[in-house]
Motif scaffolding. Structure first.
Motif, PDB file in Angstrom:
ATOM      1  N   ILE A  18       0.846  -1.205   0.000  1.00 26.24           N
ATOM      2  CA  ILE A  18       0.000   0.000   0.000  1.00 26.24           C
ATOM      3  C   ILE A  18       0.880   1.254   0.000  1.00 26.24           C
ATOM      4  CG2 ILE A  18      -1.658   1.356   1.364  1.00 26.24           C
ATOM      5  CD1 ILE A  18      -2.866  -1.307   2.327  1.00 26.24           C
ATOM      6  N   ALA A  19       1.940   1.240   0.805  1.00 26.68           N
ATOM      7  CA  ALA A  19       2.823   2.417   0.887  1.00 26.68           C
ATOM      8  C   ALA A  19       3.467   2.712  -0.465  1.00 26.68           C
ATOM      9  CB  ALA A  19       3.890   2.183   1.951  1.00 26.68           C
ATOM     10  N   SER A 152      -7.124   4.529 -10.549  1.00 25.66           N
ATOM     11  CA  SER A 152      -6.988   3.068 -10.673  1.00 25.66           C
ATOM     12  C   SER A 152      -6.129   2.522  -9.537  1.00 25.66           C
ATOM     13  CB  SER A 152      -6.450   2.698 -12.059  1.00 25.66           C
ATOM     14  OG  SER A 152      -5.086   2.381 -12.009  1.00 25.66           O
ATOM     15  N   ILE A 153      -5.089   3.290  -9.147  1.00 28.92           N
ATOM     16  CA  ILE A 153      -4.274   2.856  -8.004  1.00 28.92           C
ATOM     17  C   ILE A 153      -5.098   2.888  -6.717  1.00 28.92           C
ATOM     18  CG2 ILE A 153      -2.260   3.439  -6.582  1.00 28.92           C
ATOM     19  CD1 ILE A 153      -0.843   4.407  -9.081  1.00 28.92           C
ATOM     20  N   GLN A 154      -5.915   3.930  -6.580  1.00 31.50           N
ATOM     21  CA  GLN A 154      -6.764   4.027  -5.382  1.00 31.50           C
ATOM     22  C   GLN A 154      -7.694   2.813  -5.267  1.00 31.50           C
ATOM     23  OE1 GLN A 154      -6.311   5.923  -3.032  1.00 31.50           O
ATOM     24  NE2 GLN A 154      -5.753   8.002  -3.650  1.00 31.50           N
ATOM     25  N   ARG A 155      -8.211   2.380  -6.408  1.00 36.70           N
ATOM     26  CA  ARG A 155      -9.095   1.197  -6.395  1.00 36.70           C
ATOM     27  C   ARG A 155      -8.316  -0.018  -5.917  1.00 36.70           C
ATOM     28  NH1 ARG A 155     -11.301   3.509 -11.058  1.00 36.70           N
ATOM     29  NH2 ARG A 155      -9.913   2.332 -12.419  1.00 36.70           N
ATOM     30  N   LYS A 159      -8.891  -2.288  -2.439  1.00 31.54           N
ATOM     31  CA  LYS A 159      -9.030  -3.743  -2.440  1.00 31.54           C
ATOM     32  C   LYS A 159      -8.045  -4.364  -1.443  1.00 31.54           C
ATOM     33  CE  LYS A 159      -9.629  -6.709  -6.400  1.00 31.54           C
ATOM     34  NZ  LYS A 159      -9.352  -6.700  -7.854  1.00 31.54           N
ATOM     35  N   ILE A 160      -6.786  -3.907  -1.526  1.00 32.33           N
ATOM     36  CA  ILE A 160      -5.761  -4.442  -0.629  1.00 32.33           C
ATOM     37  C   ILE A 160      -6.088  -4.085   0.817  1.00 32.33           C
ATOM     38  CG2 ILE A 160      -3.298  -4.413  -0.049  1.00 32.33           C
ATOM     39  CD1 ILE A 160      -2.741  -3.632  -2.973  1.00 32.33           C
ATOM     40  N   ALA A 161      -6.625  -2.870   1.025  1.00 29.41           N
ATOM     41  CA  ALA A 161      -6.930  -2.425   2.383  1.00 29.41           C
ATOM     42  C   ALA A 161      -8.010  -3.298   3.026  1.00 29.41           C
ATOM     43  CB  ALA A 161      -7.359  -0.965   2.368  1.00 29.41           C
ATOM     44  N   THR A 162      -8.926  -3.795   2.207  1.00 30.83           N
ATOM     45  CA  THR A 162      -9.964  -4.681   2.739  1.00 30.83           C
ATOM     46  C   THR A 162      -9.325  -5.932   3.327  1.00 30.83           C
ATOM     47  OG1 THR A 162     -11.324  -3.898   0.920  1.00 30.83           O
ATOM     48  CG2 THR A 162     -12.160  -5.779   2.144  1.00 30.83           C
ATOM     49  N   THR A 163      -8.397  -6.497   2.574  1.00 25.63           N
ATOM     50  CA  THR A 163      -7.673  -7.677   3.059  1.00 25.63           C
ATOM     51  C   THR A 163      -6.888  -7.323   4.317  1.00 25.63           C
ATOM     52  OG1 THR A 163      -7.314  -8.163   0.724  1.00 25.63           O
ATOM     53  CG2 THR A 163      -6.108  -9.520   2.296  1.00 25.63           C
ATOM     54  N   ASN A 188       7.712   2.575   7.635  1.00 24.67           N
ATOM     55  CA  ASN A 188       6.965   1.392   7.188  1.00 24.67           C
ATOM     56  C   ASN A 188       7.597   0.052   7.552  1.00 24.67           C
ATOM     57  OD1 ASN A 188       4.661   2.589   5.909  1.00 24.67           O
ATOM     58  ND2 ASN A 188       6.056   3.304   4.317  1.00 24.67           N
ATOM     59  N   LYS A 189       8.714   0.059   8.285  1.00 24.51           N
ATOM     60  CA  LYS A 189       9.325  -1.221   8.675  1.00 24.51           C
ATOM     61  C   LYS A 189       9.268  -1.362  10.181  1.00 24.51           C
ATOM     62  CE  LYS A 189      11.536  -3.610   5.501  1.00 24.51           C
ATOM     63  NZ  LYS A 189      12.571  -4.593   5.341  1.00 24.51           N
TER      64      LYS A 189
END
Ligand SMILES: [Zn+2]
Length: 239
Positions: A18-19, A152-155, A159-163, A188-189
């Motif tokens: 996501i980052a 398109s990246i936001q979409r 999707k990834i955020a749901t997971t 982010n680490k």
């Protein structure tokens, strides 16, 4: 590996993804902003040139009016000369006429110089206007392209955020809080491996006793230097 650490490393893979996508959007937006700034600067320079040309034009009209006055003065002095009685008067009028002629010559030169400058400025302005009209078109196209790409990246992110949220729900709240806090503070680490006794987040050595505890793998332990959550990474170790 400790089950909680395992969950966190899996979550971190998703968060990194996501980052990266976020960074992709912001880098494109930043690039576009830079180009828009250059475009606006060019537009401002055109406005400045236009103002300069207009000011020169106004000045030219003023000088032309003064020129007409000088010409009228010469005519007036010349007709007076017909009626003069004394040589002194005559000489005085003659001098006035000569002065007026000199003034006219100066003013004519001023006008030529103003016109030459304006001509050069007009040429630059025309070039800039040509460039700006092309740029405007390109910028509009780029803007639309980037917006579409960002959407398109936001979409994808959504999707990834749901997971991600599903996975996060499985993790103990206190552990997740700690992970999220570290993620923000540590680029982010939040969860990193220990390779040959060295933290792979800050690359500082882990004290031997602490390292032994990490090797056991049954507890969640932090790096004493960067506080990241550590796990033993035997695959990368050369032990
Ligand atoms: Zn560390």
């Amino acid at each position: 590996m400790n089950e909680e650490i395992k969950q966190l490393t899996e979550l971190q893979v998703i968060d990194l993804e996501i980052a990266l996508l976020d960074a992709e959007i912001s880098s494109e937006e930043k690039e576009l902003a830079k180009r828009e700034k250059a475009f606006n600067e060019r537009r401002e320079s055109i406005t400045e040139l236009k103002e300069k040309i207009e000011a020169a034009e106004a000045q030219r009209r003023e000088i032309e009016a003064e020129l007409a006055d000088e010409m009228a003065r010469i005519k007036e002095r010349q007709s007076k000369m017909m009626q003069v009685q004394t040589n002194r008067e005559y000489q005085s009028l003659l001098k006035e006429i000569e002065d007026a002629k000199k003034n006219i010559k100066d003013k004519e030169e001023e006008i030529v110089s103003l016109m030459e400058t304006s001509e050069a400025n007009s040429k630059i302005m025309a070039e800039q206007e040509n460039l700006i009209s092309d740029e405007n078109k390109i910028l509009d196209e780029e803007n639309a392209k980037i917006k579409k790409h960002a959407a398109s990246i936001q979409r994808k992110i959504k999707k990834i955020a749901t997971t991600r949220n599903k996975m996060a729900k499985e993790i103990k709240a206190s552990v997740l809080r700690k992970y999220d806090m570290l993620r923000v503070r540590r680029n982010n680490k939040a969860v990193v491996g220990v390779v040959n006794g060295v933290c792979q987040g800050c690359f500082m050595s882990i004290p031997p006793q602490h390292f032994n505890n990490i090797l056991k793998g049954d507890m969640m332990l932090d790096c004493p230097t960067c506080q990241r959550i550590l796990f033993h990474d035997p695959e990368s170790s050369e032990e």
